[in-house]
Design an enzyme around this catalytic site. Structure first.
Site, PDB file in Angstrom:
ATOM      1  N   HIS A 134       0.814  -1.215   0.000  1.00 46.25           N
ATOM      2  CA  HIS A 134       0.000   0.000   0.000  1.00 46.25           C
ATOM      3  C   HIS A 134       0.851   1.269   0.000  1.00 46.25           C
ATOM      4  O   HIS A 134       0.376   2.329  -0.416  1.00 46.25           O
ATOM      5  CB  HIS A 134      -0.956   0.005   1.189  1.00 46.25           C
ATOM      6  N   ASP A 141      -7.730  -1.454  -1.593  1.00 53.20           N
ATOM      7  CA  ASP A 141      -8.694  -2.341  -0.941  1.00 53.20           C
ATOM      8  C   ASP A 141     -10.088  -1.884  -1.337  1.00 53.20           C
ATOM      9  O   ASP A 141     -10.442  -0.709  -1.139  1.00 53.20           O
ATOM     10  CB  ASP A 141      -8.547  -2.279   0.579  1.00 53.20           C
ATOM     11  N   GLU A 203      -6.495 -12.146   0.776  1.00 55.48           N
ATOM     12  CA  GLU A 203      -7.443 -11.075   1.061  1.00 55.48           C
ATOM     13  C   GLU A 203      -8.378 -10.851  -0.124  1.00 55.48           C
ATOM     14  O   GLU A 203      -7.937 -10.433  -1.201  1.00 55.48           O
ATOM     15  CB  GLU A 203      -6.685  -9.772   1.363  1.00 55.48           C
ATOM     16  N   HIS A 206      -8.164  -7.070  -1.561  1.00 51.44           N
ATOM     17  CA  HIS A 206      -6.907  -6.408  -1.916  1.00 51.44           C
ATOM     18  C   HIS A 206      -6.514  -6.733  -3.352  1.00 51.44           C
ATOM     19  O   HIS A 206      -6.322  -7.892  -3.725  1.00 51.44           O
ATOM     20  CB  HIS A 206      -5.807  -6.888  -0.948  1.00 51.44           C
TER      21      HIS A 206
END
Length: 239
Positions: A134, A141, A203, A206
């Protein structure tokens, strides 16, 4: 070190640009700002220029199949200080959830909890060769909201430290509710992949384009990659 962190970075110096929030859904106040994360006067809604362009493509693809639905941006560029804050916050949350006291943890307990944290949260290191995804402005996200503006149920919340966060967790569960969660996740993945994004292994929310994780996944997620075979476009970036 995670396998994708062996990938070389050929920084292209593309700027971070604001996400056009009139096109995407967001929470009224960013989730990590609510928790006190140290963004200062910087907006959390920035990504690299080409990543924003691809996010717009994904939004167009979503509305082609689901008119008036929107991608909801949960998190985007994350400074290292925010990464550190959220990693520490998550560690403390897990300690509390287990009914433990921070000052009484054994080394073995600390190690076990840190392993759980880092299964989902990247280490907030400042080494330019291994930036948290990130921090590059290449990772985002996201989830979905329907035509009424209601969140689409994905079966688990973003950032949950649980196997339910794995993208295909509900794939083989026969219950109708579980299958709906899987279909919702598949729709999100479909529209993001259509724009070139690739999904994090652990995830469902993500996705990235241009960072080390994306480059590693592009090579077939080789556990022993040649770091020079495919280079990432983006390293750590600051506003």
């Amino acid at each position: 070190m995670k396998p994708y962190q062996q990938i070389a970075i050929a920084e292209c110096r593309e700027p971070l640009v604001p996400i056009p929030l009139d096109i995407f859904a967001t929470e009224h106040l960013h989730a990590y700002q609510k928790l006190g994360a140290p963004y200062g006067d910087k907006s959390p809604y920035y990504l690299r220029e080409q990543v924003v362009a691809r996010l717009l493509q994904a939004q167009q693809q979503l509305q082609a199949c689901c008119p008036s639905w929107q991608i909801q941006v949960f998190d985007a560029h994350r400074p290292i200080a925010v990464q550190q804050y959220m990693v520490d916050y998550t560690f403390a949350e897990l300690v509390q959830a287990k009914g433990l006291q921070l000052q009484e943890l054994t080394d073995a307990q600390k190690q076990s909890i840190w392993e759980q944290v880092h299964q989902f949260w990247a280490v907030p290191n400042v080494n330019p060769a291994t930036p948290p995804p990130h921090s590059t402005g290449a990772a985002v996200d996201v989830t979905l909201v329907d035509a009424s503006g209601a969140p689409v149920n994905m079966g688990s919340p973003i950032d949950e430290i649980s196997p339910r966060s794995f993208p295909d967790f509900f794939a083989d569960q026969p219950e109708l509710e579980a299958q709906q969660y899987h279909q919702n996740r598949q729709l999100l993945k479909q529209v993001m992949v259509s724009a070139g994004f690739l999904q994090h292994m652990n995830e469902w929310w993500h996705f990235s384009w241009g960072d080390q994780l994306w480059a590693w996944l592009s090579t077939g997620a080789n556990p022993n990659p040649d770091p020079h075979a495919v280079a990432a476009r983006y390293g750590r970036a600051e506003l």
